[in-house]
Structure formats: C-alpha cells, structure tokens
Design a protein around this motif. Structure first.
Motif, PDB file in Angstrom:
ATOM      1  N   ASN A  41       0.723  -1.269  -0.266  1.00 39.26           N
ATOM      2  CA  ASN A  41      -0.080   0.048  -0.030  1.00 39.26           C
ATOM      3  C   ASN A  41       0.910   1.350  -0.261  1.00 39.26           C
ATOM      4  OD1 ASN A  41      -2.559   1.207  -0.043  1.00 39.26           O
ATOM      5  ND2 ASN A  41      -2.645   1.592   2.030  1.00 39.26           N
TER       6      ASN A  41
ATOM      7  N   LEU B 175       2.947   1.984  -2.099  1.00 37.42           N
ATOM      8  CA  LEU B 175       2.964   2.130  -3.497  1.00 37.42           C
ATOM      9  C   LEU B 175       2.276   3.392  -3.843  1.00 37.42           C
ATOM     10  CD1 LEU B 175       3.127  -1.156  -5.302  1.00 37.42           C
ATOM     11  CD2 LEU B 175       4.934   0.461  -5.115  1.00 37.42           C
ATOM     12  N   GLN B 176       1.178   3.657  -3.302  1.00 30.53           N
ATOM     13  CA  GLN B 176       0.209   4.531  -3.547  1.00 30.53           C
ATOM     14  C   GLN B 176       0.835   6.076  -3.207  1.00 30.53           C
ATOM     15  OE1 GLN B 176      -3.437   3.058  -1.455  1.00 30.53           O
ATOM     16  NE2 GLN B 176      -4.239   3.292  -3.493  1.00 30.53           N
TER      17      GLN B 176
ATOM     18  N   ALA C 178       3.945   6.365  -5.505  1.00 26.13           N
ATOM     19  CA  ALA C 178       3.345   6.739  -7.097  1.00 26.13           C
ATOM     20  C   ALA C 178       2.956   8.223  -7.096  1.00 26.13           C
ATOM     21  CB  ALA C 178       2.439   5.819  -7.216  1.00 26.13           C
ATOM     22  N   GLU C 179       2.240   8.771  -6.239  1.00 30.04           N
ATOM     23  CA  GLU C 179       1.649   9.946  -6.300  1.00 30.04           C
ATOM     24  C   GLU C 179       2.520  11.162  -6.055  1.00 30.04           C
ATOM     25  OE1 GLU C 179      -1.205  11.046  -7.202  1.00 30.04           O
ATOM     26  OE2 GLU C 179      -1.923   8.980  -7.351  1.00 30.04           O
TER      27      GLU C 179
ATOM     28  N   LEU D 151       4.601   2.166 -11.320  1.00 27.98           N
ATOM     29  CA  LEU D 151       4.051   2.280  -9.901  1.00 27.98           C
ATOM     30  C   LEU D 151       2.669   2.853  -9.976  1.00 27.98           C
ATOM     31  CD1 LEU D 151       7.059   3.745  -7.692  1.00 27.98           C
ATOM     32  CD2 LEU D 151       6.078   1.327  -7.629  1.00 27.98           C
TER      33      LEU D 151
ATOM     34  N   ALA E 222      -0.330   0.607  -8.497  1.00 27.08           N
ATOM     35  CA  ALA E 222      -1.324   0.993  -7.255  1.00 27.08           C
ATOM     36  C   ALA E 222      -2.615   0.923  -7.657  1.00 27.08           C
ATOM     37  CB  ALA E 222      -0.820   2.712  -7.232  1.00 27.08           C
TER      38      ALA E 222
END
Length: 468
Positions: free
Chosen positions: A295, A297-298, A301-302, A366, A370
């Motif tokens: 999680n 990754l979110q 990634a953002e 990513l 996500a």
C-alpha cells in the motif's frame, strides 16, 4: 457466498482441454495461436552470448537477448539447460521475477539455494526473463548530458589496485579528507566514516551508470504484458520447439501479476495464451481487502507523479540503506521482514538480495500497480479493463502459493484473486505453520527450507501438466 477453492495439489487434472476459440478482437498484437492453427513466424531479432562474452554476473548456462520491435529494448534471458541425468520435459519453463528486480533472485546461491538451478536439475529447460530496466536488459538511448557536482569514483578505484594498504580516491575533491584503511591480512582499523564514504560512493557509481535509463523510463505493466511477453515466449518456443507450442510459467510477486493479467486478457479475447500451466508465488490482482505493505506504493506513486519523476533508482537506494535494514536495532529494520522471516534465509543471501537484486522502477509502472489497491483491483493503463473481472474466462491451470508471514502479499490478498478463478482450474496453498517454520515474501523462493517444502509442491504441479 464464497466459492469453494481446491486446496489439494492433485485436484487439477492434467488432461484439461486448454484450447479456446479464436478472438474476433484485433486490438492486441499476438505472436502465438493454438498449435492447430499456428502461424510460422520469423523469430525476433536475438543473440546468444558464449561463455567468454557472458558477464560474470550471469550465473546461467547461457545468456540470450531478445529484441522487442519498435521499443529499442533488448531483453536478457538467462537460460539453465536441463540436467542430462534427468528425463527431458515436454515444455520449457519461464520464470518472471518481481517489480524492480533481476534474475539473481532466482539464482541466489548456485547450486545449493538456486530456484532456477533446482528446476533445471529436474529436467526443465529453464529461462529467466529480465524485463525492461532490469539486470542485463539493455536499450539504445539518446545520449543525455549529466554533470554531478562531485568527483565520481568507480568501485574498482575505490577498492584499490595494490595489495596491502590503499588510500581512497578523494570523493570530496582535492581539498576533502583522505582516509586510509588497512587490507590484505593487516589488522583493520574501524572507521565508520570510511564505511559511509564507501556506501555513498557505491550509490553514486550505480546512479551514474543508470542515469540515462532513469530519465528515459516510460514503460508500465501493459508494455511488458502486451509487447514483451508475447515476443519473449515466441523466442523461447523457436529455440526449444515444444510439440504443442506451449510453455510452463512461474511468476513471483509482479511476475505472477503479469501471468494473471495475461490469462485474463487472452481469456477475454478467446485466445490461447500458449501456457500449459501457471504457478504464482505471492501474487494477486486485488490487494484491496488485505493489509499489504505494498500500500506504500500509492503515496510513492503519487509523489513521483507530483514531482514528475520518471523512475525511482531502487537498486542504488538499497545499496545505501541495507546496513540499516539488516540490523534489528536500526530504524529501517522493518524492511527486512518484508523480504524474509528472521533467521529463515541465510544472512549473506538476504544481503545479496539488497545489493544485487534490485533495479529501477518506472513511475508509470508504480502508478499502474497502485490500482491493485482500488476497488476492482488492477486495471490497464486506461483504467477501463479490470484484469480480475475476466480471469474466470481462462482455463489454464493455476497453482497459487502464499506465505503465512508475507507482509507484501498476505494470504488473504492471494485468496482474493483465487476466488475469481473457476474450479477446477485453480489450486491454492499457504506455506507456514503456527509453530513454524514461517514464510515471508521471498522465503517461498530462497529460504533454507524452500527446497524441501515448497519446491517439491511446485515440481509435482509442473509434472502433472507437462504431459502432451
């Protein structure tokens, strides 16, 4: 009501009819069709290196390169020839590793704790793919000028050329400090600053080598799925010539996600993916119901999207932080449990995973991964195709394995994808007992007991579906 899931390994019959109807869709390019209507294709541009040309980092028997059309990429395939004293199997075996990793993870300590060597020792012609940006895969890039505000030091220079005493190259410029360390049998002088300087030098050296690649990373899961995998599989077929044109495949982590996505896409189109059977290790298309550490990754990634970062140099980062992750008293020690349960893997191999197994991770990749934490699970780059929704259309047998202490892909995440498959085309098993031993994310591949507990289960499944 949840569907009943087969948990015994012998419930999937090897004589399944895996043929599917031709697809009316033409949105995806295909390089393989069922054996009864297979086209004769020109093999992709490729090359195989001899022992004298093979880099020392490649511990396979052969190193092959497969050119991906219209991409500029030449992907590395590590080949492990089947043991001569074992019966030759009918299908070659393709291994796919996790996100931002290379082929070393499947060949940690040859031959004792090498997953790839173990499979070839069972008679399988074994191939490990290094995806774009990983390991020895290469790309012809436009030259990018870079100027880093330091005097870069190569590892060879840092290690020194002479025996006895060496003086480190002046990493900080001519006016900076010089540190002398004793080697070659002399009593070493502890110097934490010297160790830190070495780690920083390694980081900068790795970063410089990958700089051009870092600023030109623009691929995602769909690129690997729709462009790379079909070409790579066709190349393996052209070399090994299986009678029915099919491969066996094993995917760990993102490698398993790729295989699930392939089964979903081809099932949706009514196409034969050219796979006799699939095994996934710690993989899922939907992490939403689980408490997966992925999680993280979110926000990562953002952040990459906000800063317009093309990719993240995970290999260089791990080379610096690994000492802080391997010691329980350090702040980043929680990272170690993401890979392995304490004392389950040989410490030297865990360190090798940190230092040798990680590569760059594109921000686009990513961002797509996500989506596995959103309602409906993983979707394509356009956000319109939900891979889990069409997984039930595939009739390729799948064995889904999970580790009881896997924090990256917990058993409930694995089971969430398993539920999307129709029986009898799925088998599911969790490794680990309440009293031990336990299995974390990488223990399924590289732990001390994997060869005695996990590998036999995998081999039994492969052999059950190797018949033609």
């Amino acid at each position: 009501m949840e569907p009943e899931i087969n948990t015994q390994m012998n419930l999937i019959k090897p004589d399944l009819n895996l043929g599917l109807r031709p697809s009316p869709l033409r949105s995806l390019r295909r390089t393989h069709t069922s054996s009864s209507r297979r086209r004769i294709l020109r093999p992709p541009l490729s090359e195989a290196t001899g022992d004298s040309e093979k880099p020392s980092t490649c511990t396979a028997d052969e190193l092959h390169y497969v050119s991906i059309p219209d991409s500029g990429w030449s992907l590395a395939l590590w080949r492990y020839l089947p043991a001569s004293n074992e019966a030759k199997r009918n299908h070659p075996l393709l291994l796919l590793s996790g996100v931002g990793t290379n082929a070393i993870g499947f060949d940690l300590s040859p031959p004792q704790l090498s997953f790839a060597r173990h499979m070839s020792g069972q008679g399988f012609d074994t191939w490990t793919l290094e995806v774009r940006g990983a390991g020895l895969s290469k790309r012809v890039l436009h030259k990018v000028e870079s100027s880093l505000p330091i005097n870069l030091v190569s590892r060879k220079e840092l290690a020194g050329q002479s025996e006895g005493r060496w003086s480190s190259t002046n990493f900080f410029g001519d006016s900076g400090p010089r540190i002398t360390t004793t080697l070659a049998g002399q009593q070493p002088v502890p110097n934490s600053f010297s160790e830190l300087q070495g780690r920083i030098s390694t980081f900068v050296d790795n970063f410089q080598k990958q700089f051009d690649l870092l600023v030109n990373s623009s691929w995602d899961l769909d690129d690997c799925l729709k462009q790379d995998l079909p070409v790579v599989m066709e190349y393996i077929r052209s070399v090994t010539e299986p009678k029915d044109g099919k491969l066996l495949a094993i995917g760990h982590s993102m490698g398993g996600i790729l295989l699930y996505a392939m089964l979903s896409l081809y099932g949706f189109e009514g196409q034969d993916p050219g796979l006799a059977a699939v095994i996934t290790l710690g993989s899922s298309l939907d992490y939403m119901p689980s408490r997966s550490s992925l999680n993280l990754l979110q926000p990562l990634a953002e952040r990459a999207r906000t800063l317009n970062l093309p990719s993240i140099p995970m290999g260089a980062i791990y080379s610096v932080i690994h000492p802080l992750a391997l010691r329980p008293s350090y702040l980043l020690s929680w990272l170690s449990s993401q890979i392995s349960v304490q004392d389950v893997m040989i410490p030297e191999l865990v360190e090798k995973l940190y230092l040798k197994n990680h590569c760059i991770v594109p921000a686009k990749l990513l961002l797509q991964l996500a989506t596995a934490f959103e309602d409906g699970g993983l979707r394509d780059r356009n956000g319109t195709f939900f891979y889990k929704d069409h997984l039930h259309r595939s009739t390729v047998p799948v064995l889904a394995l999970a580790g009881d202490r896997d924090l990256v892909c917990p058993p409930d995440a694995v089971y969430e994808t398993v539920k999307a498959r129709r029986k009898p085309f799925i088998a599911y098993k969790v490794f680990g007992d309440p009293s031990g031993p336990h299995y974390a994310h990488y223990d399924l591949v590289g732990s001390r007991l994997a060869s005695k507990q996990v590998y036999p289960c995998i081999i039994e499944f492969l052999l059950a579906h190797d018949a033609i």
